[in-house]
Design a protein around this motif. Structure first.
Motif, mmCIF file in Angstrom:
data_model
loop_
_atom_site.group_PDB
_atom_site.id
_atom_site.type_symbol
_atom_site.label_atom_id
_atom_site.label_comp_id
_atom_site.label_asym_id
_atom_site.label_seq_id
_atom_site.Cartn_x
_atom_site.Cartn_y
_atom_site.Cartn_z
ATOM 1 N N GLY A 265 0.765 -1.023 0.030
ATOM 2 C CA GLY A 265 0.188 -0.103 0.048
ATOM 3 C C GLY A 265 0.896 1.343 -0.018
ATOM 4 O O GLY A 265 0.526 2.122 -0.945
ATOM 5 N N GLU A 285 0.056 7.504 -6.744
ATOM 6 C CA GLU A 285 -0.959 8.637 -6.859
ATOM 7 C C GLU A 285 -1.028 9.063 -8.470
ATOM 8 O O GLU A 285 -2.194 9.184 -8.669
ATOM 9 C CB GLU A 285 -0.441 9.897 -6.078
ATOM 10 N N THR A 302 -11.682 14.081 -11.492
ATOM 11 C CA THR A 302 -10.251 14.114 -10.726
ATOM 12 C C THR A 302 -9.544 14.774 -11.599
ATOM 13 O O THR A 302 -9.313 14.472 -12.805
ATOM 14 C CB THR A 302 -10.075 12.545 -10.599
ATOM 15 N N GLU B 61 -15.174 12.328 -8.523
ATOM 16 C CA GLU B 61 -13.901 12.300 -7.693
ATOM 17 C C GLU B 61 -14.223 11.468 -6.391
ATOM 18 O O GLU B 61 -15.395 11.384 -5.894
ATOM 19 C CB GLU B 61 -13.641 13.502 -7.281
ATOM 20 N N ARG B 62 -13.218 10.900 -5.944
ATOM 21 C CA ARG B 62 -13.409 10.244 -4.482
ATOM 22 C C ARG B 62 -13.237 11.585 -3.574
ATOM 23 O O ARG B 62 -12.040 12.144 -3.536
ATOM 24 C CB ARG B 62 -12.290 9.024 -4.168
ATOM 25 N N VAL B 104 -17.166 4.406 1.040
ATOM 26 C CA VAL B 104 -16.258 3.517 1.592
ATOM 27 C C VAL B 104 -15.968 4.227 3.059
ATOM 28 O O VAL B 104 -15.711 5.136 3.034
ATOM 29 C CB VAL B 104 -15.212 3.034 0.906
ATOM 30 N N LEU B 107 -12.933 5.207 7.624
ATOM 31 C CA LEU B 107 -11.455 5.333 7.281
ATOM 32 C C LEU B 107 -10.820 6.261 8.432
ATOM 33 O O LEU B 107 -11.522 7.077 9.157
ATOM 34 C CB LEU B 107 -11.575 6.087 6.126
ATOM 35 N N ILE B 231 -5.579 16.774 0.912
ATOM 36 C CA ILE B 231 -6.279 16.128 -0.453
ATOM 37 C C ILE B 231 -5.959 14.738 -0.463
ATOM 38 O O ILE B 231 -4.949 14.403 -0.164
ATOM 39 C CB ILE B 231 -5.438 16.834 -1.670
ATOM 40 N N VAL B 233 -7.044 10.533 -2.386
ATOM 41 C CA VAL B 233 -7.328 9.783 -3.576
ATOM 42 C C VAL B 233 -8.094 8.653 -2.914
ATOM 43 O O VAL B 233 -9.229 8.583 -2.930
ATOM 44 C CB VAL B 233 -6.243 9.807 -4.595
ATOM 45 N N ASP B 234 -7.214 7.605 -2.831
ATOM 46 C CA ASP B 234 -7.811 6.409 -2.398
ATOM 47 C C ASP B 234 -8.395 5.944 -1.020
ATOM 48 O O ASP B 234 -9.372 5.585 -0.606
ATOM 49 C CB ASP B 234 -6.839 5.247 -2.615
ATOM 50 N N THR B 236 -6.905 4.933 1.606
ATOM 51 C CA THR B 236 -6.335 3.639 2.451
ATOM 52 C C THR B 236 -4.920 3.463 2.301
ATOM 53 O O THR B 236 -4.298 2.639 2.635
ATOM 54 C CB THR B 236 -6.885 2.485 1.576
ATOM 55 N N GLY B 237 -3.988 4.588 2.315
ATOM 56 C CA GLY B 237 -2.675 4.802 2.217
ATOM 57 C C GLY B 237 -1.930 4.493 1.142
ATOM 58 O O GLY B 237 -0.670 4.393 1.086
ATOM 59 N N MET B 238 -2.706 4.209 -0.038
ATOM 60 C CA MET B 238 -1.887 3.695 -1.134
ATOM 61 C C MET B 238 -1.290 4.894 -1.821
ATOM 62 O O MET B 238 -0.232 4.921 -2.676
ATOM 63 C CB MET B 238 -3.164 3.239 -2.137
ATOM 64 N N CYS B 239 -1.647 6.339 -2.011
ATOM 65 C CA CYS B 239 -1.393 7.015 -2.891
ATOM 66 C C CYS B 239 -0.482 7.987 -2.301
ATOM 67 O O CYS B 239 0.563 8.744 -3.171
ATOM 68 C CB CYS B 239 -2.438 7.547 -3.725
ATOM 69 N N GLY B 240 -0.328 8.440 -1.146
ATOM 70 C CA GLY B 240 0.425 9.435 -0.665
ATOM 71 C C GLY B 240 0.118 10.675 -0.843
ATOM 72 O O GLY B 240 0.771 11.719 -0.570
ATOM 73 N N ALA B 241 -1.269 11.118 -1.484
ATOM 74 C CA ALA B 241 -1.419 12.401 -1.774
ATOM 75 C C ALA B 241 -1.569 13.151 -0.580
ATOM 76 O O ALA B 241 -1.332 14.553 -0.474
ATOM 77 C CB ALA B 241 -2.665 12.387 -2.681
#
Lengths: 494, 295
Positions: A265, A285, A302, B61-62, B104, B107, B231, B233-234, B236-241
């Motif tokens: 992740g 991202e 997005t 968008e999410r 979802v 979180l 900001i 995106v996912d 869940t820890g995946m993208c780091g935005a």
């Protein structure tokens, strides 16, 4: 069953006939097939057009005829899931494409995917007789795998594997990437009621949010998902196991065991000066915005930053995917910044070649040490430091060593950091008593993929930290076998 | 029967589990709306401080939103949304009976609620919505709770009655003095702090408001939690935005937060990163507005 097995053996008349039809001397003179491709100038205009167009039947059969059907097929040793490589290739050679597809499916859950994304040059094709002994280009095993799987799907002849009568047991997979899909398919065949829980709003995991469509079209992943649905596998999106419902609560709902395939992740950053500037983002991202959220398409809400001078840091497949995406999103200059040399790049060789053809500029033996940003806080330059290669490190690759005093700045307006990922902590955090490694991966018995909690199995990147689709898939299959044995002993015998 | 095809059952279960129907709406002010949405499992699982991510439609968008309230019996969660761009405008256009495509959650990490003595809770603008369940939880844990609600003007003060229900005292601050006292949130907070001993502070609102509240409480040495609105995106820890710097280390708001020790948060970095997509968002919003039917 025996009859079928016999029909595929190396000494079957049809295989003997194929071997005698061509002299090996003639066979080895056939040039390796070239994959028809979209021309580079055209492909960089489309994020969703696959670069490789696939082999036609004539060229596939001709390529298949190069395979010598070796007595000891050394190619198979390189395959993490032991695909019967000479058999499926000879079936293609023989024109029996459907049989070839079925051979692939006996061991690989997702052949249309693996044919496209496996690093064949390091696996099967590295062990090909042509590579090892003849010093010639190997049989294009990956192309042939893709050909057989695509042929079956395009001909509408996809056979849904026979599913055993329900055995009354419910199991769950968390995550819907390659590990979980392989697991789900095998468990469904064995008669389990399988539910796949996915945190995102789309199924497929890294196959959807990570790998761009120019390399792996979504329709191929969707076809595999449909097959699983037809086998009775249930998919639930927007569901984070351990958050929405605990493992305990799911057990009360009747789930006997769980497979954790939640993937790698957390994106890693380099912790260098200026890295928090706007316009510096992880490859996860960047790719998620484009692949999952369709930010490249004006009809979607997005946003994605479109750089004119884009630098991607890293040398793996994700770095290649990112830098090629940047080109497709309009970059004038797309640079790949890698701290070692080309030989050490972990990316598939084909992706490196495609990136080069498309005009990606490779900046090798350099590493960013700082980023500079403009008055608005947007990155405007990266400071690079030259590297040289020293002695091999733990990975067997020569370790890059910094050359101090020769830093230089390169103007950029977008930086994508693709230097790896750490395991997603969501599941380990939700399971007290689950043994994890210092890196945060789940500890499992490598034969059964069972974790320290008996009813929890795991595989893919959450166990390996960061690997390939084929290894994840192999894990999923091993976990299915391990879990079946565990549950059979617990519930189905006596 | 070797084959088993439970398509119909699957489809029925799929539909039942994947509907997020809006059961009630309320307009708080010109641009701020409340939504009560059917999401039974989230309603049962969420705790104070948790957030959800929703997607209005296939092109959406999410959007991360903190859960303002939940009713586990009715199976609903309450969300408060401010119209600021295309995605929130699309959401704000929905009416009771409409459906949200995806949701979802819960979180993030729940707020660490315990008995500390007196809690000062500061909410700015729509930040009062996520503050509400935290105020409730601190009160239920046996704390004295004093709230400072701040907004530009009277119409923008939301959920005042709900906050009052769980507070020992509520101080309202408006920039223009149209309601409560005239002044910004820090003026109100300082008034309370200079009057009585505060054991913990929680602040939720615009990043700039959290920054200055945090600077204030730091002077007084009051432990302070801020719920960050990075900001995402996912989620869940995946993208780091949503990465933020806390005590000089990279933390992800979605899985490590959203609440952090406010005195260690680099708010200037957060403010800068919040502006990272502003030019794209503004252009998209203009485009969206020009294509809306005129009222």
């Amino acid at each position: 069953m025996n009859e079928q097995l016999d029909n595929t053996g190396r000494n079957q008349a049809w295989r003997v006939a194929l071997r005698t039809r061509l002299k090996n001397r003639e066979r080895v003179d056939i040039a390796r097939v070239r994959m028809p491709q979209l021309p580079p100038h055209e492909r960089v205009c489309y994020q969703n057009r696959e670069v490789n167009l696939g082999l036609d039947t004539d060229s596939a059969r001709r390529e298949a005829s190069r395979c010598m059907d070796c007595i000891e097929p050394t190619c198979m040793a390189g395959c993490p899931v032991n695909i019967q490589i000479p058999l499926f290739i000879k079936q293609i050679d023989n024109g029996d494409f459907l049989a070839a597809a079925q051979t692939l499916k006996q061991t690989s859950a997702l052949p249309a995917v693996c044919g496209r994304v496996c690093p064949q040059e390091k696996q099967c094709e590295a062990g090909c007789f042509y590579t090892l002994k003849l010093k010639k280009e190997p049989v294009a095993i990956g192309y042939l795998e893709q050909f057989a799987a695509d042929w079956e799907r395009n001909a509408g002849k996809t056979s849904i594997p026979q599913v055993a009568a329900p055995n009354g047991l419910k199991v769950a997979a968390t995550g819907s990437g390659p590990a979980s899909l392989a697991f789900a398919g095998d468990m469904a065949k064995l008669g389990y009621e399988v539910t796949v829980f996915e945190a995102l709003h789309e199924f497929g995991g890294v196959l959807k949010y990570g790998i761009p469509e120019f390399r792996l079209p979504n329709s191929i992943v969707d076809a595999e998902l449909d097959n699983l649905r037809q086998m009775g596998v249930r998919f639930e999106k927007n569901f984070i196991v351990g958050k929405l419902m605990s493992f305990e609560a799911l057990k009360e709902e009747g789930y006997s065991a769980f497979f954790v395939g939640s993937g790698a992740g957390l994106p890693r950053f380099m912790n260098i000066s200026g890295e928090s500037a706007n316009g510096i983002l992880s490859s996860n991202e960047y790719l998620t915005r484009v692949n999952l959220m369709h930010a490249d398409n004006a009809g979607y809400d997005t946003p994605v930053l479109r750089g004119k001078r884009v630098a991607v840091i890293g040398g793996g497949n994700t770095a290649m995917d990112s830098v090629r995406t940047a080109l497709r999103l309009g970059a004038d200059k797309a640079m790949l910044v890698y701290r070692r040399s080309r030989e050490e790049m972990p990316a598939r060789i084909e992706e490196v070649l495609h990136a080069e053809e498309e005009g990606v500029e490779f900046m090798l033996l350099v590493t960013p040490v700082a980023y500079l940003s403009d008055a608005d806080g947007r990155v405007c330059a990266m400071r690079l430091r030259p590297m040289e290669l020293g002695a091999p490190d733990a990975s067997g690759r020569r370790k890059p060593v910094e050359k101090v005093g020769a830093d230089f700045d390169v103007p950029v307006d977008l930086v994508i950091v693709a230097v790896g990922v750490s395991p997603n902590p969501l599941i380990p955090a939700a399971l007290s008593g689950l043994k994890t490694t210092a890196l945060g991966t789940i500890e499992v018995n490598p034969d059964t993929m069972q974790s320290s909690i008996p009813e929890i199995f795991a595989g893919g990147d959450i166990v390996r930290g960061g690997a390939t689709v084929i290894l994840a898939m192999g894990d999923g299959r091993r976990a299915a076998a391990g879990m079946h044995k565990f549950l059979s002993e617990k519930y189905l015998t006596t | 029967m070797a084959l088993y095809f439970p398509h119909i059952a699957i489809f029925a279960a799929f539909m039942a589990n994947n509907m997020y129907q809006i059961v009630a709406t309320e307009q708080f002010s010109e641009k701020v709306y409340k939504y009560v949405v059917r999401a039974p499992r989230i309603a049962r699982a969420r705790k104070a401080g948790h957030f959800i991510i929703l997607r209005v439609d296939e092109n959406g968008e999410r959007i991360p939103l903190t859960v303002a309230a939940a009713d586990p019996v009715a199976g609903t969660v309450t969300l408060v949304v401010q119209e600021t761009g295309v995605s929130s405008a699309k959401l704000c256009a929905l009416k009771a009976g409409d459906h949200i495509l995806d949701m979802v959650g819960p979180l993030g990490q729940a707020t660490r609620i315990r008995q500390v003595g007196t809690v000062l809770a500061c909410g700015g603008g729509v930040g009062v919505a996520p503050l509400l369940p935290i105020v409730e939880a601190f009160k239920k844990a046996g704390n004295r709770v004093v709230c400072v609600l701040a907004a530009r003007s009277k119409e923008l003060i939301i959920l005042e009655n709900e906050i009052r229900q769980w507070s020992d005292e509520v101080l309202i601050m408006t920039d223009d003095g149209s309601y409560g006292e005239k002044g910004v949130v820090t003026a109100g907070a300082e008034k309370i702090i200079s009057r009585e001993k505060i054991d913990e502070c929680i602040v939720i609102g615009p990043a700039i408001m959290m920054k200055f509240t945090s600077l204030l409480t730091k002077q007084y040495g009051i432990p302070t939690q801020a719920s960050l609105n990075a900001i995402m995106v996912d989620g869940t820890g995946m993208c780091g935005a949503c990465r933020v710097s806390v005590d000089g280390k990279i933390r992800f708001t979605c899985i490590d937060g959203p609440e952090f020790d406010a005195h260690k948060v680099d708010f200037d970095e957060l403010l800068r990163r919040l502006g990272g997509y502003k030019h794209l968002e503004q252009a998209a919003f203009q485009e969206y507005l020009t294509h809306q039917p005129q009222a």
